[in-house]
Design a protein around this motif. Structure first.
Motif, PDB file in Angstrom:
ATOM      1  N   LEU A  20      48.965 -39.396  -6.467  1.00  0.00           N
ATOM      2  CA  LEU A  20      50.186 -40.108  -6.098  1.00  0.00           C
ATOM      3  C   LEU A  20      50.144 -41.532  -6.632  1.00  0.00           C
ATOM      4  N   ALA A  21      49.015 -42.190  -6.463  1.00  0.00           N
ATOM      5  CA  ALA A  21      48.883 -43.553  -6.974  1.00  0.00           C
ATOM      6  C   ALA A  21      49.011 -43.595  -8.488  1.00  0.00           C
ATOM      7  N   ARG A  22      48.458 -42.588  -9.153  1.00  0.00           N
ATOM      8  CA  ARG A  22      48.545 -42.528 -10.612  1.00  0.00           C
ATOM      9  C   ARG A  22      50.002 -42.355 -11.057  1.00  0.00           C
ATOM     10  N   SER A  23      50.740 -41.500 -10.352  1.00  0.00           N
ATOM     11  CA  SER A  23      52.138 -41.288 -10.715  1.00  0.00           C
ATOM     12  C   SER A  23      52.974 -42.541 -10.509  1.00  0.00           C
ATOM     13  N   VAL A  24      52.612 -43.340  -9.530  1.00  0.00           N
ATOM     14  CA  VAL A  24      53.328 -44.595  -9.292  1.00  0.00           C
ATOM     15  C   VAL A  24      53.115 -45.553 -10.459  1.00  0.00           C
ATOM     16  N   VAL A  25      51.897 -45.633 -10.981  1.00  0.00           N
ATOM     17  CA  VAL A  25      51.626 -46.512 -12.130  1.00  0.00           C
ATOM     18  C   VAL A  25      52.413 -46.043 -13.343  1.00  0.00           C
ATOM     19  N   LEU A  26      52.512 -44.719 -13.526  1.00  0.00           N
ATOM     20  CA  LEU A  26      53.213 -44.184 -14.697  1.00  0.00           C
ATOM     21  C   LEU A  26      54.709 -44.458 -14.647  1.00  0.00           C
ATOM     22  N   GLU A  27      55.225 -44.862 -13.474  1.00  0.00           N
ATOM     23  CA  GLU A  27      56.637 -45.227 -13.393  1.00  0.00           C
ATOM     24  C   GLU A  27      56.903 -46.601 -14.020  1.00  0.00           C
ATOM     25  N   VAL A  28      55.870 -47.421 -14.138  1.00  0.00           N
ATOM     26  CA  VAL A  28      56.049 -48.773 -14.687  1.00  0.00           C
ATOM     27  C   VAL A  28      55.246 -48.983 -15.964  1.00  0.00           C
ATOM     28  N   ALA A  29      54.457 -47.995 -16.366  1.00  0.00           N
ATOM     29  CA  ALA A  29      53.604 -48.161 -17.545  1.00  0.00           C
ATOM     30  C   ALA A  29      53.615 -46.884 -18.372  1.00  0.00           C
ATOM     31  N   GLU A  30      53.218 -47.043 -19.624  1.00  0.00           N
ATOM     32  CA  GLU A  30      53.097 -45.889 -20.513  1.00  0.00           C
ATOM     33  C   GLU A  30      51.805 -45.133 -20.190  1.00  0.00           C
ATOM     34  N   PRO A  31      51.776 -43.831 -20.469  1.00  0.00           N
ATOM     35  CA  PRO A  31      50.545 -43.066 -20.203  1.00  0.00           C
ATOM     36  C   PRO A  31      49.332 -43.619 -20.937  1.00  0.00           C
ATOM     37  N   THR A  32      49.561 -44.196 -22.115  1.00  0.00           N
ATOM     38  CA  THR A  32      48.433 -44.742 -22.874  1.00  0.00           C
ATOM     39  C   THR A  32      47.896 -46.043 -22.257  1.00  0.00           C
ATOM     40  N   ASP A  33      48.653 -46.622 -21.301  1.00  0.00           N
ATOM     41  CA  ASP A  33      48.208 -47.873 -20.659  1.00  0.00           C
ATOM     42  C   ASP A  33      47.353 -47.627 -19.427  1.00  0.00           C
ATOM     43  N   LEU A  34      47.243 -46.362 -18.999  1.00  0.00           N
ATOM     44  CA  LEU A  34      46.554 -46.035 -17.746  1.00  0.00           C
ATOM     45  C   LEU A  34      45.235 -45.345 -18.041  1.00  0.00           C
ATOM     46  N   GLY A  35      44.148 -45.903 -17.468  1.00  0.00           N
ATOM     47  CA  GLY A  35      42.823 -45.343 -17.682  1.00  0.00           C
ATOM     48  C   GLY A  35      42.291 -44.612 -16.471  1.00  0.00           C
ATOM     49  N   ASP A  36      40.986 -44.658 -16.301  1.00  0.00           N
ATOM     50  CA  ASP A  36      40.320 -43.920 -15.235  1.00  0.00           C
ATOM     51  C   ASP A  36      40.548 -44.562 -13.879  1.00  0.00           C
ATOM     52  N   HIS A  37      40.386 -43.734 -12.842  1.00  0.00           N
ATOM     53  CA  HIS A  37      40.450 -44.220 -11.461  1.00  0.00           C
ATOM     54  C   HIS A  37      39.142 -44.948 -11.139  1.00  0.00           C
ATOM     55  N   LEU A  38      39.245 -46.186 -10.696  1.00  0.00           N
ATOM     56  CA  LEU A  38      38.058 -47.005 -10.465  1.00  0.00           C
ATOM     57  C   LEU A  38      37.599 -46.992  -9.012  1.00  0.00           C
ATOM     58  N   GLY A  39      38.411 -46.433  -8.115  1.00  0.00           N
ATOM     59  CA  GLY A  39      38.025 -46.379  -6.712  1.00  0.00           C
ATOM     60  C   GLY A  39      39.157 -46.823  -5.812  1.00  0.00           C
ATOM     61  N   ALA A  40      38.881 -46.757  -4.505  1.00  0.00           N
ATOM     62  CA  ALA A  40      39.862 -47.160  -3.504  1.00  0.00           C
ATOM     63  C   ALA A  40      39.159 -47.979  -2.433  1.00  0.00           C
ATOM     64  N   ARG A  41      39.890 -48.893  -1.829  1.00  0.00           N
ATOM     65  CA  ARG A  41      39.312 -49.713  -0.768  1.00  0.00           C
ATOM     66  C   ARG A  41      40.344 -49.936   0.317  1.00  0.00           C
ATOM     67  N   ALA A  42      39.875 -50.149   1.520  1.00  0.00           N
ATOM     68  CA  ALA A  42      40.750 -50.362   2.668  1.00  0.00           C
ATOM     69  C   ALA A  42      41.222 -51.806   2.708  1.00  0.00           C
ATOM     70  N   GLU A  43      42.529 -51.973   2.879  1.00  0.00           N
ATOM     71  CA  GLU A  43      43.106 -53.301   3.058  1.00  0.00           C
ATOM     72  C   GLU A  43      43.327 -53.610   4.530  1.00  0.00           C
ATOM     73  N   GLY A  44      43.350 -52.571   5.347  1.00  0.00           N
ATOM     74  CA  GLY A  44      43.591 -52.683   6.777  1.00  0.00           C
ATOM     75  C   GLY A  44      43.684 -51.298   7.369  1.00  0.00           C
ATOM     76  N   GLU A  45      44.165 -51.207   8.585  1.00  0.00           N
ATOM     77  CA  GLU A  45      44.286 -49.902   9.231  1.00  0.00           C
ATOM     78  C   GLU A  45      45.390 -49.090   8.561  1.00  0.00           C
ATOM     79  N   ARG A  46      45.014 -47.958   8.002  1.00  0.00           N
ATOM     80  CA  ARG A  46      45.920 -47.061   7.287  1.00  0.00           C
ATOM     81  C   ARG A  46      46.627 -47.769   6.125  1.00  0.00           C
ATOM     82  N   VAL A  47      45.913 -48.624   5.455  1.00  0.00           N
ATOM     83  CA  VAL A  47      46.395 -49.294   4.239  1.00  0.00           C
ATOM     84  C   VAL A  47      45.261 -49.239   3.218  1.00  0.00           C
ATOM     85  N   VAL A  48      45.504 -48.565   2.098  1.00  0.00           N
ATOM     86  CA  VAL A  48      44.468 -48.361   1.083  1.00  0.00           C
ATOM     87  C   VAL A  48      45.028 -48.742  -0.283  1.00  0.00           C
ATOM     88  N   THR A  49      44.191 -49.393  -1.096  1.00  0.00           N
ATOM     89  CA  THR A  49      44.568 -49.779  -2.459  1.00  0.00           C
ATOM     90  C   THR A  49      43.717 -49.014  -3.462  1.00  0.00           C
TER      91      THR A  49
END
Length: 263
Positions: A20-49
């Motif tokens: 889902l996060a990858r598809s969101v990036v592809l809405e604002v960027a070209e497929p060639t601009d998107l690389g590997d998933h580097l990880g996820a981290r918690a920003e707060g309760e039920r909030v993840v980046t």
């Protein structure tokens, strides 16, 4: 790439929403601009980046950041934001510095103006305090009166250097190319203190600074410290081995018209 540190254990549902996060990036960027998933981290309760590497040309070290959230016990995921951020090794523009602070000696061209602020700590009213700083600042009306009186009396300068202004100039000159730590001074045979080409300054700076008046020296016309020096000292002498070799006599004198004796 060094990413922000984790802020606790991320929500498991949000952490798994990589596609889902990858598809969101592809809405604002070209497929060639998107690389590997580097990880996820918690920003707060039920909030993840989620972080993805950026492969867009000209953006080395940057990464895509997508923040997701959901309601308590909710299954629907919401996209908070998607941004392109610089990493620790990213090429970014330097911090903005006001034009006045970016100016360096020699930057002003003919016709350029650089106004001095009324509250500049380097200056004080001349006819009221002379060369001594004042304890209390003047208000706007008092400053205007100082200007009018100075103009009426023909005193010339409305303001003069304060003690802070003198100290700032002394520190700048001492640390500059005319100071004692300059490479030219460290290899000099003697200091400017004993040089006949030194023109002393007046006032409180006279014991520490002067102006070089040797037209053959690198510092000609510049302020130097008395413990500065160069190879053009007025009393410098060449050692015998440093003196130029004497020229031999001419084999044939071509200046006069003496006839050559026949062999």
């Amino acid at each position: 790439m060094a990413l922000p540190a984790r802020a606790g254990k991320p929500d498991s549902v949000l952490a798994k929403a990589v596609e889902l996060a990858r598809s969101v990036v592809l809405e604002v960027a070209e497929p060639t601009d998107l690389g590997d998933h580097l990880g996820a981290r918690a920003e707060g309760e039920r909030v993840v980046t989620h972080h993805f590497s950026c492969t867009r040309p000209g953006y080395p070290g940057w990464y895509w950041s997508v923040t997701l959230t959901r309601a308590k016990r909710g299954k629907d995921l919401t996209v908070n934001e998607v941004v392109l951020l610089p990493g620790d090794e990213a090429i970014v523009a330097p911090d903005w510095v006001p034009y006045k602070e970016r100016l360096q000696p020699g930057d002003l061209s003919p016709g350029d103006l650089l106004p001095v602020e009324d509250e500049d700590a380097r200056l004080v009213p001349t006819y009221l305090v002379g060369d001594d700083p004042i304890d209390t600042p003047l208000d706007g009306d008092a400053r205007a009166q100082v200007r009018r009186v100075a103009e009426d009396l023909g005193l010339g300068r409305v303001r003069t250097l304060s003690r802070e202004g003198l100290d700032m100039a002394a520190e700048r000159w001492h640390a500059g190319p005319g100071g004692p730590e300059a490479p030219l001074a460290k290899s000099a045979p003697d200091t400017c203190w004993s040089c006949g080409f030194l023109v002393r300054l007046n006032g409180s700076l006279s014991m520490s600074f002067g102006v070089c008046a040797n037209g053959n020296a690198n510092d000609d016309g510049r302020v130097v410290t008395v413990d500065h020096g160069c190879g053009a000292h007025s009393e410098v002498k060449l050692a015998r081995k440093q003196q130029p070799l004497p020229l031999p006599d001419h084999v044939h004198d071509t200046v006069v018209d003496d006839e050559l004796e026949p062999l």
